[in-house]
Design a protein around this motif. Structure first.
Motif, PDB file in Angstrom:
ATOM      1  N   ARG A  31       0.820  -1.211   0.000  1.00 22.68           N
ATOM      2  CA  ARG A  31       0.000   0.000   0.000  1.00 22.68           C
ATOM      3  C   ARG A  31       0.855   1.264   0.000  1.00 22.68           C
ATOM      4  O   ARG A  31       1.900   1.320   0.634  1.00 22.68           O
ATOM      5  CB  ARG A  31      -0.904   0.001   1.233  1.00 22.68           C
ATOM      6  N   LEU A  32       0.373   2.250  -0.726  1.00 19.42           N
ATOM      7  CA  LEU A  32       0.974   3.581  -0.816  1.00 19.42           C
ATOM      8  C   LEU A  32       2.409   3.569  -1.325  1.00 19.42           C
ATOM      9  O   LEU A  32       3.230   4.407  -0.940  1.00 19.42           O
ATOM     10  CB  LEU A  32       0.895   4.296   0.547  1.00 19.42           C
ATOM     11  N   VAL A  33       2.710   2.628  -2.211  1.00 23.23           N
ATOM     12  CA  VAL A  33       4.032   2.589  -2.841  1.00 23.23           C
ATOM     13  C   VAL A  33       3.916   2.447  -4.364  1.00 23.23           C
ATOM     14  O   VAL A  33       4.894   2.152  -5.036  1.00 23.23           O
ATOM     15  CB  VAL A  33       4.915   1.451  -2.258  1.00 23.23           C
ATOM     16  N   GLY A  34       2.703   2.603  -4.896  1.00 22.07           N
ATOM     17  CA  GLY A  34       2.498   2.502  -6.332  1.00 22.07           C
ATOM     18  C   GLY A  34       2.350   1.085  -6.850  1.00 22.07           C
ATOM     19  O   GLY A  34       2.419   0.857  -8.053  1.00 22.07           O
ATOM     20  N   SER A  35       2.106   0.136  -5.964  1.00 24.40           N
ATOM     21  CA  SER A  35       1.951  -1.265  -6.371  1.00 24.40           C
ATOM     22  C   SER A  35       0.688  -1.448  -7.203  1.00 24.40           C
ATOM     23  O   SER A  35      -0.319  -0.774  -6.986  1.00 24.40           O
ATOM     24  CB  SER A  35       1.880  -2.166  -5.134  1.00 24.40           C
ATOM     25  N   THR A  36       0.769  -2.387  -8.163  1.00 24.82           N
ATOM     26  CA  THR A  36      -0.406  -2.762  -8.951  1.00 24.82           C
ATOM     27  C   THR A  36      -0.670  -4.267  -8.854  1.00 24.82           C
ATOM     28  O   THR A  36      -1.463  -4.797  -9.613  1.00 24.82           O
ATOM     29  CB  THR A  36      -0.224  -2.359 -10.434  1.00 24.82           C
ATOM     30  N   GLU A  37       0.013  -4.936  -7.928  1.00 27.06           N
ATOM     31  CA  GLU A  37      -0.161  -6.372  -7.743  1.00 27.06           C
ATOM     32  C   GLU A  37      -1.165  -6.636  -6.628  1.00 27.06           C
ATOM     33  O   GLU A  37      -1.088  -6.031  -5.562  1.00 27.06           O
ATOM     34  CB  GLU A  37       1.173  -7.039  -7.394  1.00 27.06           C
ATOM     35  N   TRP A  38      -2.095  -7.571  -6.901  1.00 23.55           N
ATOM     36  CA  TRP A  38      -3.175  -7.867  -5.971  1.00 23.55           C
ATOM     37  C   TRP A  38      -3.123  -9.324  -5.519  1.00 23.55           C
ATOM     38  O   TRP A  38      -2.825 -10.215  -6.306  1.00 23.55           O
ATOM     39  CB  TRP A  38      -4.524  -7.629  -6.652  1.00 23.55           C
ATOM     40  N   ASP A  39      -3.457  -9.539  -4.237  1.00 27.98           N
ATOM     41  CA  ASP A  39      -3.761 -10.869  -3.721  1.00 27.98           C
ATOM     42  C   ASP A  39      -5.262 -11.041  -3.829  1.00 27.98           C
ATOM     43  O   ASP A  39      -6.020 -10.095  -3.544  1.00 27.98           O
ATOM     44  CB  ASP A  39      -3.378 -11.011  -2.237  1.00 27.98           C
ATOM     45  N   GLU A  40      -5.712 -12.224  -4.217  1.00 26.76           N
ATOM     46  CA  GLU A  40      -7.142 -12.538  -4.243  1.00 26.76           C
ATOM     47  C   GLU A  40      -7.358 -13.770  -3.393  1.00 26.76           C
ATOM     48  O   GLU A  40      -6.587 -14.725  -3.466  1.00 26.76           O
ATOM     49  CB  GLU A  40      -7.617 -12.772  -5.670  1.00 26.76           C
ATOM     50  N   PHE A  41      -8.401 -13.734  -2.571  1.00 26.40           N
ATOM     51  CA  PHE A  41      -8.686 -14.848  -1.676  1.00 26.40           C
ATOM     52  C   PHE A  41     -10.143 -14.799  -1.256  1.00 26.40           C
ATOM     53  O   PHE A  41     -10.826 -13.790  -1.436  1.00 26.40           O
ATOM     54  CB  PHE A  41      -7.751 -14.821  -0.456  1.00 26.40           C
ATOM     55  N   ASP A  42     -10.613 -15.898  -0.705  1.00 28.31           N
ATOM     56  CA  ASP A  42     -12.001 -16.007  -0.281  1.00 28.31           C
ATOM     57  C   ASP A  42     -12.156 -15.724   1.202  1.00 28.31           C
ATOM     58  O   ASP A  42     -11.185 -15.712   1.961  1.00 28.31           O
ATOM     59  CB  ASP A  42     -12.535 -17.411  -0.591  1.00 28.31           C
ATOM     60  N   GLY A  43     -13.395 -15.522   1.577  1.00 31.29           N
ATOM     61  CA  GLY A  43     -13.729 -15.306   2.974  1.00 31.29           C
ATOM     62  C   GLY A  43     -15.218 -15.480   3.168  1.00 31.29           C
ATOM     63  O   GLY A  43     -15.949 -15.856   2.246  1.00 31.29           O
ATOM     64  N   ALA A  44     -15.651 -15.184   4.380  1.00 34.23           N
ATOM     65  CA  ALA A  44     -17.070 -15.274   4.720  1.00 34.23           C
ATOM     66  C   ALA A  44     -17.391 -14.190   5.747  1.00 34.23           C
ATOM     67  O   ALA A  44     -16.507 -13.732   6.483  1.00 34.23           O
ATOM     68  CB  ALA A  44     -17.400 -16.653   5.281  1.00 34.23           C
ATOM     69  N   CYS A  45     -18.648 -13.793   5.772  1.00 35.82           N
ATOM     70  CA  CYS A  45     -19.104 -12.761   6.702  1.00 35.82           C
ATOM     71  C   CYS A  45     -20.517 -13.113   7.157  1.00 35.82           C
ATOM     72  O   CYS A  45     -21.359 -13.487   6.337  1.00 35.82           O
ATOM     73  CB  CYS A  45     -19.104 -11.402   6.009  1.00 35.82           C
ATOM     74  N   THR A  46     -20.761 -13.001   8.453  1.00 39.28           N
ATOM     75  CA  THR A  46     -22.107 -13.153   8.996  1.00 39.28           C
ATOM     76  C   THR A  46     -22.403 -11.932   9.853  1.00 39.28           C
ATOM     77  O   THR A  46     -21.669 -11.639  10.809  1.00 39.28           O
ATOM     78  CB  THR A  46     -22.233 -14.434   9.840  1.00 39.28           C
ATOM     79  N   MET A  47     -23.454 -11.192   9.497  1.00 46.24           N
ATOM     80  CA  MET A  47     -23.816  -9.975  10.216  1.00 46.24           C
ATOM     81  C   MET A  47     -25.109 -10.168  10.986  1.00 46.24           C
ATOM     82  O   MET A  47     -26.059 -10.768  10.480  1.00 46.24           O
ATOM     83  CB  MET A  47     -23.969  -8.810   9.240  1.00 46.24           C
ATOM     84  N   VAL A  48     -25.114  -9.659  12.226  1.00 50.72           N
ATOM     85  CA  VAL A  48     -26.317  -9.676  13.056  1.00 50.72           C
ATOM     86  C   VAL A  48     -26.599  -8.260  13.552  1.00 50.72           C
ATOM     87  O   VAL A  48     -25.675  -7.525  13.892  1.00 50.72           O
ATOM     88  CB  VAL A  48     -26.185 -10.653  14.250  1.00 50.72           C
ATOM     89  N   PRO A  49     -27.877  -7.877  13.576  1.00 53.17           N
ATOM     90  CA  PRO A  49     -28.231  -6.556  14.104  1.00 53.17           C
ATOM     91  C   PRO A  49     -28.229  -6.579  15.632  1.00 53.17           C
ATOM     92  O   PRO A  49     -28.424  -7.624  16.256  1.00 53.17           O
ATOM     93  CB  PRO A  49     -29.635  -6.322  13.557  1.00 53.17           C
ATOM     94  N   THR A  50     -27.989  -5.428  16.227  1.00 52.85           N
ATOM     95  CA  THR A  50     -28.044  -5.247  17.675  1.00 52.85           C
ATOM     96  C   THR A  50     -28.669  -3.885  17.962  1.00 52.85           C
ATOM     97  O   THR A  50     -28.948  -3.112  17.037  1.00 52.85           O
ATOM     98  CB  THR A  50     -26.630  -5.301  18.309  1.00 52.85           C
ATOM     99  N   LEU A  51     -28.868  -3.600  19.221  1.00 50.40           N
ATOM    100  CA  LEU A  51     -29.337  -2.285  19.660  1.00 50.40           C
ATOM    101  C   LEU A  51     -30.596  -1.829  18.921  1.00 50.40           C
ATOM    102  O   LEU A  51     -30.721  -0.668  18.536  1.00 50.40           O
ATOM    103  CB  LEU A  51     -28.226  -1.239  19.528  1.00 50.40           C
ATOM    104  N   ASN A  52     -31.506  -2.778  18.687  1.00 52.57           N
ATOM    105  CA  ASN A  52     -32.776  -2.466  18.043  1.00 52.57           C
ATOM    106  C   ASN A  52     -32.589  -1.793  16.684  1.00 52.57           C
ATOM    107  O   ASN A  52     -33.335  -0.893  16.309  1.00 52.57           O
ATOM    108  CB  ASN A  52     -33.652  -1.620  18.972  1.00 52.57           C
ATOM    109  N   GLY A  53     -31.550  -2.231  15.951  1.00 55.03           N
ATOM    110  CA  GLY A  53     -31.283  -1.693  14.620  1.00 55.03           C
ATOM    111  C   GLY A  53     -30.286  -0.551  14.592  1.00 55.03           C
ATOM    112  O   GLY A  53     -29.812  -0.175  13.531  1.00 55.03           O
TER     113      GLY A  53
END
Length: 161
Positions: A31-53
């Motif tokens: 980051r912040l050095v002019g790079s144009t090379e990317w890592d690609e990888f998978d992930g997962a996310c689970t979101m839950v609401p709290t505080l009555n929204g």
């Protein structure tokens, strides 16, 4: 719109993210050095609401090439400022990053803050866009010049699991 109606609208700002998601990550190798090379990888996310929204949290799994880890985002709405604050933390460090703050306008969520990266003062933003019932895009960018220019260094494609 009355104040009560506006507050009720904000209670539902994140409803689209509730549930489980598959995530495809695209992270700039340097980051912040002019790079144009990317890592690609998978992930997962689970979101839950709290505080009555007026709050929510998500549990994230990031399967980076250098090693997988868990992370968490916590979001809280401030009814006085009408801004959301988002904190990000993960198991790689014992510190809580400064929150980004902002909100949604015309279907795009933009959240910004001052931060540091490798000891350097930066401005950071998180942005949610292309939001549908079954997909969304998140990106992060850094600015080393006070927001005059930005380098997108991480973006994610979310698809409903």
């Amino acid at each position: 719109m009355s104040e009560a109606e506006d507050l009720e609208r904000h209670r539902h700002d994140w409803d689209w993210l509730i549930g489980s998601w598959n995530v495809r990550h695209h992270r700039l190798k340097e980051r912040l050095v002019g790079s144009t090379e990317w890592d690609e990888f998978d992930g997962a996310c689970t979101m839950v609401p709290t505080l009555n929204g007026f709050g929510n949290m998500d549990d994230n799994w990031l399967d980076l090439p250098a090693g997988a880890y868990r992370a968490m985002a916590v979001r809280v709405f401030n009814p006085e400022t009408r801004l959301w604050s988002i904190w990000w933390f993960d198991e790689r460090s014992n510190s809580l990053e400064p929150p980004v703050r902002g909100g949604f306008h015309d279907g795009v969520g933009r959240f910004e803050a001052d931060d540091t990266f490798n000891g350097r003062a930066i401005r950071v933003y998180f942005q949610w866009s292309e939001i549908t019932a079954n997909s969304a895009r998140w990106e992060q960018a850094f600015s080393a010049d006070g927001g005059a220019t930005w380098e997108v260094n991480w973006w994610m494609e979310f698809t409903r699991a």
